[in-house]
Write a protein that holds these residues in place. Structure first.
Motif, PDB file in Angstrom:
ATOM      1  N   LEU A  71      41.551  47.155  39.981  1.00 51.01           N
ATOM      2  CA  LEU A  71      40.232  46.901  40.545  1.00 51.01           C
ATOM      3  C   LEU A  71      40.247  47.426  41.966  1.00 51.01           C
ATOM      4  O   LEU A  71      41.021  46.942  42.797  1.00 51.01           O
ATOM      5  CB  LEU A  71      39.951  45.400  40.523  1.00 51.01           C
ATOM      6  N   TYR A 122      39.902  41.156  32.222  1.00 49.23           N
ATOM      7  CA  TYR A 122      39.388  42.431  31.747  1.00 49.23           C
ATOM      8  C   TYR A 122      37.924  42.662  32.075  1.00 49.23           C
ATOM      9  O   TYR A 122      37.394  43.707  31.785  1.00 49.23           O
ATOM     10  CB  TYR A 122      39.615  42.649  30.240  1.00 49.23           C
ATOM     11  N   THR A 123      37.259  41.694  32.664  1.00 47.31           N
ATOM     12  CA  THR A 123      35.914  41.950  33.161  1.00 47.31           C
ATOM     13  C   THR A 123      35.863  41.699  34.652  1.00 47.31           C
ATOM     14  O   THR A 123      35.631  42.602  35.421  1.00 47.31           O
ATOM     15  CB  THR A 123      34.868  41.089  32.430  1.00 47.31           C
ATOM     16  N   GLU A 124      36.072  40.500  35.075  1.00 47.98           N
ATOM     17  CA  GLU A 124      36.008  40.230  36.505  1.00 47.98           C
ATOM     18  C   GLU A 124      37.326  39.687  37.034  1.00 47.98           C
ATOM     19  O   GLU A 124      38.201  39.311  36.271  1.00 47.98           O
ATOM     20  CB  GLU A 124      34.889  39.235  36.805  1.00 47.98           C
ATOM     21  N   ALA A 125      37.440  39.679  38.362  1.00 51.61           N
ATOM     22  CA  ALA A 125      38.624  39.162  39.032  1.00 51.61           C
ATOM     23  C   ALA A 125      38.306  37.815  39.670  1.00 51.61           C
ATOM     24  O   ALA A 125      37.198  37.594  40.154  1.00 51.61           O
ATOM     25  CB  ALA A 125      39.098  40.145  40.102  1.00 51.61           C
ATOM     26  N   PHE A 126      39.309  36.933  39.649  1.00 52.58           N
ATOM     27  CA  PHE A 126      39.173  35.614  40.250  1.00 52.58           C
ATOM     28  C   PHE A 126      40.211  35.508  41.357  1.00 52.58           C
ATOM     29  O   PHE A 126      41.389  35.793  41.134  1.00 52.58           O
ATOM     30  CB  PHE A 126      39.414  34.530  39.195  1.00 52.58           C
ATOM     31  N   PHE A 127      39.764  35.098  42.537  1.00 54.95           N
ATOM     32  CA  PHE A 127      40.622  35.132  43.706  1.00 54.95           C
ATOM     33  C   PHE A 127      41.053  33.747  44.167  1.00 54.95           C
ATOM     34  O   PHE A 127      40.308  32.771  44.043  1.00 54.95           O
ATOM     35  CB  PHE A 127      39.896  35.818  44.870  1.00 54.95           C
ATOM     36  N   GLY A 128      42.265  33.701  44.742  1.00 52.85           N
ATOM     37  CA  GLY A 128      42.709  32.529  45.460  1.00 52.85           C
ATOM     38  C   GLY A 128      42.016  32.462  46.811  1.00 52.85           C
ATOM     39  O   GLY A 128      41.248  33.357  47.177  1.00 52.85           O
ATOM     40  N   GLN A 129      42.327  31.406  47.561  1.00 57.75           N
ATOM     41  CA  GLN A 129      41.668  31.206  48.845  1.00 57.75           C
ATOM     42  C   GLN A 129      42.300  32.026  49.964  1.00 57.75           C
ATOM     43  O   GLN A 129      41.774  32.052  51.070  1.00 57.75           O
ATOM     44  CB  GLN A 129      41.678  29.727  49.216  1.00 57.75           C
ATOM     45  N   GLY A 130      43.406  32.658  49.691  1.00 59.77           N
ATOM     46  CA  GLY A 130      43.987  33.560  50.683  1.00 59.77           C
ATOM     47  C   GLY A 130      45.002  32.896  51.607  1.00 59.77           C
ATOM     48  O   GLY A 130      44.979  31.676  51.807  1.00 59.77           O
ATOM     49  N   LEU A 151      45.541  38.081  49.541  1.00 60.53           N
ATOM     50  CA  LEU A 151      44.789  37.451  48.464  1.00 60.53           C
ATOM     51  C   LEU A 151      45.468  37.710  47.132  1.00 60.53           C
ATOM     52  O   LEU A 151      45.833  38.839  46.818  1.00 60.53           O
ATOM     53  CB  LEU A 151      43.364  38.005  48.415  1.00 60.53           C
ATOM     54  N   TYR A 203      47.449  40.100  40.637  1.00 57.06           N
ATOM     55  CA  TYR A 203      47.325  41.080  41.710  1.00 57.06           C
ATOM     56  C   TYR A 203      47.612  40.436  43.063  1.00 57.06           C
ATOM     57  O   TYR A 203      47.292  39.272  43.294  1.00 57.06           O
ATOM     58  CB  TYR A 203      45.893  41.650  41.763  1.00 57.06           C
ATOM     59  N   TYR A 211      31.235  41.382  45.304  1.00 55.99           N
ATOM     60  CA  TYR A 211      31.850  40.124  45.694  1.00 55.99           C
ATOM     61  C   TYR A 211      31.377  39.752  47.093  1.00 55.99           C
ATOM     62  O   TYR A 211      31.095  40.625  47.915  1.00 55.99           O
ATOM     63  CB  TYR A 211      33.377  40.242  45.714  1.00 55.99           C
ATOM     64  N   PHE A 215      31.125  45.736  40.368  1.00 55.59           N
ATOM     65  CA  PHE A 215      31.056  44.364  40.843  1.00 55.59           C
ATOM     66  C   PHE A 215      30.615  44.319  42.305  1.00 55.59           C
ATOM     67  O   PHE A 215      30.876  45.237  43.072  1.00 55.59           O
ATOM     68  CB  PHE A 215      32.443  43.687  40.774  1.00 55.59           C
ATOM     69  N   ASN A 272      46.554  39.252  33.967  1.00 62.11           N
ATOM     70  CA  ASN A 272      46.905  40.330  34.889  1.00 62.11           C
ATOM     71  C   ASN A 272      46.812  39.747  36.294  1.00 62.11           C
ATOM     72  O   ASN A 272      45.810  39.140  36.648  1.00 62.11           O
ATOM     73  CB  ASN A 272      45.929  41.505  34.767  1.00 62.11           C
ATOM     74  N   ARG A 324      36.070  49.120  38.413  1.00 57.25           N
ATOM     75  CA  ARG A 324      37.217  49.052  37.519  1.00 57.25           C
ATOM     76  C   ARG A 324      36.945  49.958  36.336  1.00 57.25           C
ATOM     77  O   ARG A 324      35.912  49.838  35.686  1.00 57.25           O
ATOM     78  CB  ARG A 324      37.429  47.627  37.062  1.00 57.25           C
ATOM     79  N   GLN A 329      38.006  32.704  53.567  1.00 61.32           N
ATOM     80  CA  GLN A 329      38.011  32.276  52.173  1.00 61.32           C
ATOM     81  C   GLN A 329      38.320  33.459  51.274  1.00 61.32           C
ATOM     82  O   GLN A 329      38.313  34.611  51.711  1.00 61.32           O
ATOM     83  CB  GLN A 329      36.664  31.668  51.789  1.00 61.32           C
ATOM     84  N   GLY A 330      38.587  33.156  50.027  1.00 58.66           N
ATOM     85  CA  GLY A 330      38.762  34.212  49.050  1.00 58.66           C
ATOM     86  C   GLY A 330      37.423  34.820  48.677  1.00 58.66           C
ATOM     87  O   GLY A 330      36.379  34.471  49.227  1.00 58.66           O
ATOM     88  N   LEU A 331      37.461  35.744  47.730  1.00 52.09           N
ATOM     89  CA  LEU A 331      36.239  36.430  47.299  1.00 52.09           C
ATOM     90  C   LEU A 331      35.619  35.702  46.113  1.00 52.09           C
ATOM     91  O   LEU A 331      36.316  35.211  45.225  1.00 52.09           O
ATOM     92  CB  LEU A 331      36.564  37.867  46.883  1.00 52.09           C
ATOM     93  N   TYR A 390      33.324  49.484  35.109  1.00 54.15           N
ATOM     94  CA  TYR A 390      32.643  48.224  35.376  1.00 54.15           C
ATOM     95  C   TYR A 390      32.419  48.164  36.890  1.00 54.15           C
ATOM     96  O   TYR A 390      33.260  48.637  37.665  1.00 54.15           O
ATOM     97  CB  TYR A 390      33.508  47.034  34.956  1.00 54.15           C
ATOM     98  N   LEU A 414      28.573  45.380  33.381  1.00 55.36           N
ATOM     99  CA  LEU A 414      29.561  45.765  32.371  1.00 55.36           C
ATOM    100  C   LEU A 414      28.960  46.787  31.408  1.00 55.36           C
ATOM    101  O   LEU A 414      29.589  47.804  31.083  1.00 55.36           O
ATOM    102  CB  LEU A 414      30.048  44.531  31.606  1.00 55.36           C
ATOM    103  N   THR A 452      42.720  38.758  36.520  1.00 59.34           N
ATOM    104  CA  THR A 452      41.548  39.296  35.844  1.00 59.34           C
ATOM    105  C   THR A 452      41.609  39.009  34.354  1.00 59.34           C
ATOM    106  O   THR A 452      42.685  38.856  33.777  1.00 59.34           O
ATOM    107  CB  THR A 452      41.426  40.812  36.027  1.00 59.34           C
TER     108      THR A 452
END
Lengths: 113, 110
Positions: free
Chosen positions: A101, B96-104, B90, B34, A36, A34, B32, A94, A42-44, A32, A51, B94
């Motif tokens: 990732l 299983y498709t995309e990752a979601f992030f905190g603000q760091g 950070l 990270y 970002y 991506f 999951n 990924r 800030q975060g990503l 996959y 996909l 996830t």
């Protein structure tokens, strides 16, 4: 293991000009892909993803990327940039059904008036 | 909807002091999780990932450790910080498709 190479660390561009950010990956199995975007301190945020299916994917703010399996590339393009596109952009890969990732080193885009 | 919280946003710590960064996820179960570190010009380095409570995988040898005491809580720790631990940390999850992030968290070790 997979790896990602972003060929440009800095890309200066004038407002309303096109931009292309290059990304190549290495993997022997299906992946996959991506892009970002990260604004300062800030975060990503996910910009777009591939996909499966159509190799050309688009974001809501005018970016698009094309998955090229033979060249193992996933370059990001925008035909006309805005000042607000100034940010750091990360390509990521990924392996399908894997947990990890992996990110490229990032490309800083600076849009000037 | 799912959200991810990470704190503190900034932290200045002296060399040799301990560290604890916390990350929590809401709106999903058994994510999951990270921890990444971002150093200037070096992209994102995966430090740890976890696929379940008490299950931690370390990607690189370092001065840091991670723990997952609850399903949606992920903690990054150090007993004694080094100058080289400075960076932007950070947390992510996830689906299983995309990752979601905190603000760091911007950590500066002085």
């Amino acid at each position: 293991a997979q790896s990602v190479t972003q060929l440009d660390s800095q890309v200066p561009v004038f407002e309303e000009a096109p931009v292309e950010l290059r990304c190549n990956y290495s993997s022997s199995v299906s992946v996959y892909l991506f892009w970002y975007v990260q604004y300062p301190n800030q975060g990503l945020q996910l910009l777009l993803k591939y996909l499966s299916g159509s190799t050309l994917v688009k974001s809501i703010n005018g970016f698009e990327a094309e998955f090229n399996k033979s060249q193992t590339s996933f370059h990001l393009r925008k035909p006309s940039v805005h000042i607000s596109d100034t940010a750091e952009y990360f390509c990521a890969v990924r392996v399908v059904n894997d947990y990890k990732l992996s990110f490229g080193a990032g490309t800083t885009v600076t849009v000037r008036a | 909807s799912q959200t991810i919280h990470q704190w503190p946003a900034t932290l200045v710590q002296p060399v040799g002091s301990p560290l604890s960064l916390e990350c929590t996820v809401e709106g999903t179960s058994n994510p999951n999780l990270y921890w990444y570190r971002q150093a200037a010009g070096r992209g994102l380095q995966l430090l740890f990932y976890s696929v379940g409570i008490g299950q931690i995988s370390s990607e690189v040898p370092q001065n840091l450790s991670a723990s997952r005491p609850q399903d949606r809580q992920f903690i990054l720790s150090s007993k004694k910080l080094l100058l080289s631990d400075s960076g932007f940390y950070l947390c992510a999850w996830t689906d299983y498709t995309e990752a979601f992030f905190g603000q760091g968290t911007r950590l500066t070790v002085v």
